[in-house]
Scaffold this motif. Structure first.
Motif, short mmCIF file in Angstrom:
data_model
loop_
_atom_site.label_atom_id
_atom_site.label_comp_id
_atom_site.label_asym_id
_atom_site.label_seq_id
_atom_site.Cartn_x
_atom_site.Cartn_y
_atom_site.Cartn_z
N ARG A 1 0.83 -1.22 0.00
CA ARG A 1 0.00 0.00 0.00
C ARG A 1 0.85 1.26 0.00
O ARG A 1 0.39 2.33 -0.39
N MET A 2 2.10 1.14 0.45
CA MET A 2 2.99 2.31 0.52
C MET A 2 3.73 2.46 -0.80
O MET A 2 4.71 1.78 -1.08
N ARG A 3 3.22 3.37 -1.64
CA ARG A 3 3.81 3.64 -2.95
C ARG A 3 3.85 5.15 -3.16
O ARG A 3 2.85 5.83 -2.97
N LEU A 4 5.00 5.65 -3.54
CA LEU A 4 5.18 7.08 -3.77
C LEU A 4 5.74 7.27 -5.17
O LEU A 4 6.80 6.74 -5.50
N THR A 5 5.02 8.03 -6.00
CA THR A 5 5.49 8.34 -7.34
C THR A 5 5.66 9.85 -7.44
O THR A 5 4.67 10.59 -7.56
N PRO A 6 6.91 10.34 -7.38
CA PRO A 6 7.13 11.79 -7.49
C PRO A 6 6.77 12.26 -8.90
O PRO A 6 6.86 11.49 -9.86
N PRO A 7 6.37 13.54 -9.04
CA PRO A 7 5.98 14.04 -10.35
C PRO A 7 7.13 14.10 -11.35
O PRO A 7 6.90 14.06 -12.55
N ALA A 8 8.37 14.17 -10.87
CA ALA A 8 9.53 14.23 -11.75
C ALA A 8 10.77 13.78 -11.00
O ALA A 8 10.81 13.80 -9.77
N ALA A 9 11.78 13.38 -11.76
CA ALA A 9 13.06 13.06 -11.15
C ALA A 9 13.70 14.35 -10.65
O ALA A 9 13.46 15.42 -11.21
N GLY A 10 14.48 14.26 -9.61
CA GLY A 10 15.19 15.43 -9.12
C GLY A 10 15.30 15.45 -7.61
O GLY A 10 15.06 14.46 -6.93
N TRP A 11 15.67 16.61 -7.09
CA TRP A 11 15.86 16.80 -5.66
C TRP A 11 14.55 17.10 -4.95
O TRP A 11 13.73 17.87 -5.45
#
Length: 180
Positions: free
Chosen positions: A101-111
Motif C-alpha cells: 500500500r505504501m507507494r510514492l510516485t514523485p511528479p519528476a526526477a530530481g531533488w
C-alpha cells in the motif's frame, strides 16, 4: 497536498523504508560506506531510497506520507522529533517491500526535501503495544544539508555535524575525510 499513504504499517528491525528503481540494493553488500546514516536518530536518505527509524523493533506504527508542490508550514510543536534531509529521486515509484500500500510516485526526477516527524517513539521503545506516530512530507527543493529541528533522544546524537545532501552525482558516497 497529496496524501500518498495514511494508515498503520509494520516496522521491521526498527525501521520503515521506501526504495525506487534507481536504488541499487547490492550497494550495501559491496560498500559499507553506503549504509544509510541514521545518526540523526530518525531518518536517512540516499539516492532513490529513504529509511525511517522507529522506536520499537517489530510493531505496528501509524504513518502518513505526503507529497506537496511546495514547502509546508512548520508545525514542529506537535512532534517529539523533526528532521529534514534532502533526497534525490530517480523518477520511478518508490515502494515498501513489506507493505504494497505504501507507494510514492514523485511528479519528476530530481531533488526533494524530506521532513520526517515522530511522536511516541520512546513510549514504543519502552512498552509493548504503545502507538508511535510518524509523518513523512516530501516537496521539490534544491539540496540542503540535514537539519535536526527537534530531537527526542531515542536514537542518535544531536551533537554531530549534519551530512551534506547526497545525490545521484555523488553516489557512491565519498565521505573520505568528512568525519575527521
Amino acid at each position: 497536498m497529496t496524501i500518498v499513504f495514511d494508515g498503520t504499517t509494520s516496522a521491521f528491525h526498527g525501521s520503515v523504508s521506501l526504495s525506487g528503481p534507481a536504488f541499487d540494493d547490492g550497494v550495501w553488500e559491496r560498500d559499507l560506506m553506503q549504509l544509510p546514516d541514521l545518526s540523526n536518530g530518525l531518518v536517512a536518505a540516499v539516492p532513490d531510497a529513504m529509511w525511517l527509524s522507529t522506536g520499537s523493533a517489530h510493531s505496528e506504527v501509524r504513518l502518513t506520507l505526503e507529497l506537496l508542490p511546495t514547502a509546508p508550514v512548520r508545525d514542529d510543536e506537535t512532534w517529539d522529533m523533526v528532521v529534514e534531509v534532502s533526497v534525490h529521486l530517480g523518477g520511478g515509484t518508490l515502494e515498501n517491500d513489506d507493505d504494497p500500500r505504501m507507494r510514492l510516485t514523485p511528479p519528476a526526477a530530481g531533488w526533494y526535501r524530506l521532513r520526517a516527524s515522530a511522536r511516541g517513539r520512546s513510549e514504543a521503545q519502552e512498552q509493548d503495544g504503545a502507538t508511535e506516530v510518524h509523518r513523512i512530507v516530501l516537496w521539490p527543493a534544491p539540496p540542503e544539508a540535514e537539519q535536526v529541528i527537534r530531537h527526542d533522544g531515542v536514537r542518535g546524537g544531536a551533537d554531530r555535524r549534519p551530512l551534506p545532501a547526497l545525490g545521484s552525482d555523488t553516489h557512491p558516497v565519498d565521505l573520505n575525510g568528512y568525519y575527521d
